[in-house]
Design a protein around this motif. Structure first.
Motif, mmCIF file in Angstrom:
data_model
loop_
_atom_site.group_PDB
_atom_site.id
_atom_site.type_symbol
_atom_site.label_atom_id
_atom_site.label_comp_id
_atom_site.label_asym_id
_atom_site.label_seq_id
_atom_site.Cartn_x
_atom_site.Cartn_y
_atom_site.Cartn_z
ATOM 1 N N UNK B 370 -77.048 70.688 8.644
ATOM 2 C CA UNK B 370 -75.785 71.406 9.088
ATOM 3 C C UNK B 370 -75.737 72.420 8.230
ATOM 4 N N UNK B 371 -75.190 73.460 8.811
ATOM 5 C CA UNK B 371 -75.570 74.408 7.381
ATOM 6 C C UNK B 371 -73.859 74.458 7.323
ATOM 7 N N UNK B 372 -73.097 74.679 8.654
ATOM 8 C CA UNK B 372 -71.691 74.274 8.913
ATOM 9 C C UNK B 372 -71.034 73.964 7.523
ATOM 10 N N UNK B 373 -71.444 72.294 6.640
ATOM 11 C CA UNK B 373 -70.610 71.954 6.360
ATOM 12 C C UNK B 373 -71.006 72.382 4.486
ATOM 13 N N UNK B 374 -72.149 72.763 4.322
ATOM 14 C CA UNK B 374 -72.512 74.045 3.251
ATOM 15 C C UNK B 374 -71.729 75.103 2.961
ATOM 16 N N UNK B 375 -70.814 75.518 4.060
ATOM 17 C CA UNK B 375 -70.299 76.390 4.000
ATOM 18 C C UNK B 375 -71.509 78.205 4.303
ATOM 19 N N UNK B 376 -72.339 77.209 4.756
ATOM 20 C CA UNK B 376 -73.690 78.543 5.180
ATOM 21 C C UNK B 376 -73.824 78.837 6.784
ATOM 22 N N UNK B 377 -72.657 78.560 7.569
ATOM 23 C CA UNK B 377 -72.483 79.047 8.833
ATOM 24 C C UNK B 377 -71.523 79.233 9.193
ATOM 25 N N UNK B 378 -71.172 79.976 9.996
ATOM 26 C CA UNK B 378 -69.568 80.963 10.678
ATOM 27 C C UNK B 378 -69.424 79.485 11.865
ATOM 28 N N UNK B 379 -68.047 79.112 11.652
ATOM 29 C CA UNK B 379 -67.313 77.898 12.459
ATOM 30 C C UNK B 379 -67.496 78.569 13.847
ATOM 31 N N UNK B 380 -67.234 79.412 13.773
ATOM 32 C CA UNK B 380 -66.551 78.891 15.678
ATOM 33 C C UNK B 380 -67.789 79.672 16.098
ATOM 34 N N UNK B 381 -68.040 78.774 17.490
ATOM 35 C CA UNK B 381 -69.452 78.546 18.337
ATOM 36 C C UNK B 381 -69.377 79.802 19.151
ATOM 37 N N UNK B 382 -69.973 81.736 19.152
ATOM 38 C CA UNK B 382 -70.253 82.595 20.330
ATOM 39 C C UNK B 382 -71.698 82.686 20.807
ATOM 40 N N UNK B 383 -72.260 84.200 21.083
ATOM 41 C CA UNK B 383 -73.565 83.698 21.605
ATOM 42 C C UNK B 383 -74.366 84.751 20.646
ATOM 43 N N UNK B 384 -73.528 85.118 19.393
ATOM 44 C CA UNK B 384 -75.082 86.216 19.017
ATOM 45 C C UNK B 384 -75.260 85.292 16.951
#
Lengths: 439, 439, 439
Positions: B370-384
């Motif tokens: 889970x990259x998000x909780x490590x600050x490595x992923x943007x949070x808002x799901x989209x397409x690209x």
């Protein structure tokens, strides 16, 4: 499935209208990664197939993740100063950013604006947005509706809940003669989107229903789970036995008018890759084969380095590559019964090719056996050889224990069915014996 | 080099005028495979880099060869009957066949003629000719000048010496954290020719200067030696340790306007081949990748069956394939600062890609972490998905201990830098660990 | 063959008229899979080469088959009511379905009709039909002749016999220094058809005659046997020793004007595949390389899984793919001396390439050896390198014990002969030694 003729198999197919009917029932439900939307969806599927439903409590650790809280929503709206609903969840469930936290507040359009999502390039469509792993809230609306909003204060309400509960998924297992499994995985977390992925779900359901009535060599597993977290939860709970999955596909966007795209496994040359490629090529229809990339649907999880399950992906419209993708334009009008049935048959052919992909040994390997005296060869010598007889020669030549029927079909440039039929005739004629040892 | 940002690395680059200035200093020197021309050249380089200079006595046996006598030349001319110099070494050092034996004689044009070399297709250019391993003498001149010579007697003088002495070469070694070496080899034996090979020499010198200031994993070795016999001498004297050279390139003809050509190692799929191909492809500029052949420059020696060092070759104009090659037209006007700098950067990128080509193991290999909780992923799901995040997914998926970063970059179709940065972020995030074991 | 120059080898070739003369002698004979036609054919060949003739009794079990009865025919005709021969075997032996059972009867045209075979698309040609393994009888005639037959009764006579006897085949073995064999196999069962396969037979015979006069490394085996049952009989009788056959080709349809087609072995990358591909590519003539398929000529039997002999097939016109195939139009006018000789040379070059395909080890593998002091290199340095010297550099670079000369020629993109000559020079120069160990 050996006991049933191919003609009977086609006759057992669902009417294409049946596929559409199921999709129509599921379309209005507001699904998410957890909550009653998925539960209701699986309940509908249970009326078609014998579905085992699993509930996994919020907070359960699953691989690197944690099962999140359960999200449910009753209503949501934005009201103008006259108390009129200018955005209304009851009209379209895409109007709410999926998994939005509850809110009730009055604020100026300026303050509200960052919570409003539109598609300026498609001013009449509502986008689909989610915020699963960062607590947030928001609305989606058409660009045209946004532009019609006068400045001033608005009352916003999202009557949702984010509370401990559980994540829900369903599965059907059709045991086969061998322990090897084929996994068909579909995500069931999208709200009112049609092609993505009610088409995948419907095809999987009807296939489970049809194939339940046949003998199988492979065990077939049909999984209906929320995207990402659902697949991860399933993998976590089946970690010890997941190695039985020898082949599989995720199914998505299978009702639109685009040509087929098959996305390979990370390994790139797994049996499912060969089977899908052969079935698509044999169809004579234009199609694309693309290499694996670690994005898209749950094939990402199955192909991760710890698991490396050979799961490809079959689709028509490609993830993020058609304008209707993840918008309100992915509706019932975007799919057709004809394309659904074509997809259904393609998935079935791939599954059947893998189910029938045995390896044989030619029992008369020295020279060609004399097919004529076994009634397997036309007697009068001429120039051309009919397809089925040519297929027999291919099967005999390559059945040295090293080539399975899929390899032979690929090399012969023939449909799998022709090669499979030739092998059946040769087995009956005593010229071929299955090799049980696995590569 | 991990501690320095890529922006800083670019800032550390030489001005392109500095490359040209060095070439201008070296251009007039009359080099050969031995003698004071090479010595003087290395002395100039020593003012830029900390060069270790080696002298190997004539007569030393080196592999299948023997270090030849030292050649030096003071003057050379052909005089007509009026005592005028009609061919004059002082005007252009290409006028003498390189390594010519001394001669002083008067002879008719008819007798002299076999010793005169011209380029009839390019009547104003002087060819470059050598006679290293068969004692001989001769002059090179333009076709136009030859045609202007009346018949009659001429006085010829080559005031050269061929005497026991030594062969001279220089090298710089920049030690890295690992014992593995990258060899950049340039030939320094050509007299007043510019593209071939003062451009290779200048790029190597400035690269040695810039990279000396950084941390490195690889040990970098920069060799400046006469063609063929110099490389053979170096190989003979380093026979026991030469196996440390894991990658390398010869550099030649890097200042002209032709597109890049990379010539593969004999193995064809060495890491340097992959790195060069990736860097050139990522540049978006047209380029060619060609297979190894046992001709050209010193890659011939390094790739010989006894050594099989993975040395490719980077060039713009190809050996023998542009008209100015080995003629007086390969002069300062034939190269440009702009092309030199582009070449400099390309060589550096290839070296950096190999220096950064580590192999990692994904520490959370089951499913995607889970990259998000490590600050490595943007949070808002989209397409690209942005490039860097996609690069992280690629690194995670393929970091199974079997794929180095170069493999991952090739498969992802991304520049090496993006993949390297993604790996750095994942190491920081505790998701990746270097695999120390070697393939 | 090392002792003879290539020029001498060409001089030893037959006149192309000699090839045609042999074909003219064989053309009128009515061959079948057994009987006096084959016997008479082999007797003619015996006047050219030292042929060993084998007779295998009817009823002998050979692999999965049984040697059939011997078929002989004296006369055959259809007479009209006026007693005139409207179809006459004496005019063309294709008029009888080959291997027809004897019959003497009077019947209406209606009853006769199923026994009459024509080619409606080529109304002047007589088709070639056989019925070996199902007892039957019939006549072949032109569509035009058929249409001219009035209804009414006809007297039919096939004065043939099907009786215990034997199957006849011939072979020539030219022993070589090594036990490895090259098999050239031609079918001799076709009656008056020219391209298929008197051209293959004639080329094989003259090649056996020419190569008998040379030293050889490979043992060369030339087989003249009826199609299918002949090859199967030979395989059955040589089952224990057939593994010595390391390479081979079937030869067929080699006198027509089509470009060459080489059909690969089932393995696809056998030495004979590489040799044939190299020889055809080096010729500069258009040609095709096609993959193996289990149909065509006796390569089917040799490549069966029990044997897997590396036997390819060389042809011009392809099996079943030109209109004259298996018709009376495949006559003496369909072939030419020029195409026969070109085919002869191509077959010979392939055989010679395999005979000369040794593996060497470079005895001076560290760097390039100094060719100049061995008289193997021109002295004056310039830009281009002559072909033979380049070939020497290729042989030196790749002679690491892993690459045979065919591999080197392929990689260098040079004709086999050039590489072979370079290797000979290097052996003479003491720089190369044959590796005796086999892969």
């Amino acid at each position: 499935m050996a006991d049933q003729s191919r003609a009977e198999k086609l006759a057992a197919e669902p009417e294409s209208s049946a596929l559409l009917e199921l999709i129509e029932k599921l379309y209005p439900i507001c699904r998410s990664i957890t909550g009653d939307g998925v539960r209701e969806t699986l309940r509908v599927l249970s009326s078609y197939i014998d579905l085992e439903i699993h509930e996994v409590p919020s907070g359960t650790e699953v691989l690197d993740w944690t099962v999140p809280r359960e999200w449910n929503i009753r209503d949501a709206w934005i009201k103008n100063q006259r108390g009129e609903r200018v955005v209304d969840f009851k009209k379209h469930n895409l109007h709410v950013v999926n998994y939005s936290a509850p809110i009730r507040a009055t604020m100026s359009l300026d303050r509200l604006r960052p919570h409003l999502h539109t598609l300026p390039d498609h001013p009449d469509w509502i986008p689909y947005r989610t915020s699963y792993y960062e607590e947030n809230w928001g609305f989606c609306l058409s660009q045209r509706d946004l532009e019609a909003l006068p400045s001033g204060d608005y009352e916003v309400c999202i009557d949702s809940s984010l509370e401990p509960g559980s994540l829900t998924y369903g599965e059907v297992v059709l045991p086969g003669a061998s322990g090897d499994e084929f996994l068909l995985s579909t995500h069931v977390c999208h709200p009112s989107l049609c092609d993505d992925n009610l088409t995948g779900v419907a095809i999987s359901v009807f296939l489970a229903r049809e194939l339940a009535r046949h003998e199988r060599r492979l065990t077939l597993r049909f999984l209906y789970a929320p995207g990402t977290i659902g697949a991860i939860t399933w993998l976590a709970r089946n970690r010890e036995t997941v190695g039985r999955v020898r082949h599989g596909m995720t199914l998505t966007c299978l009702g639109d008018r685009n040509q087929f795209t098959y996305k390979r496994t990370v390994r790139g040359d797994a049996d499912v890759d060969r089977a899908a490629e052969l079935v698509l090529r044999s169809s004579g229809r234009p199609h694309q084969i693309i290499e694996f990339f670690p994005y898209g649907y749950d094939e990402r999880q199955y192909n991760s380095p710890g698991f490396r399950l050979a799961i490809g992906s079959l689709m028509r419209g490609r993830h993020g590559q058609f304008p209707e993708y993840h918008t309100s334009a992915d509706n019932l009008g975007f799919i057709s019964a004809e394309h659904l049935l074509e997809s259904y048959r393609t998935v079935k052919e791939i599954v059947l090719a893998l189910d029938g992909n045995q390896t044989y040994e030619n029992l008369a390997p020295y020279g060609e056996p004399q097919l004529g005296r076994r009634g397997l060869y036309r007697a009068l010598g001429g120039t051309n050889v009919p397809n089925l007889q040519f297929a027999m020669l291919w099967v005999l030549n390559l059945s040295d224990g090293q080539h399975a029927l899929l390899d032979i079909a690929r090399r012969a440039g023939m449909p799998f069915d022709t090669i499979r039929t030739a092998a059946d005739l040769l087995v009956e004629g005593g010229l071929l014996e299955e090799v049980s040892a696995r590569e």
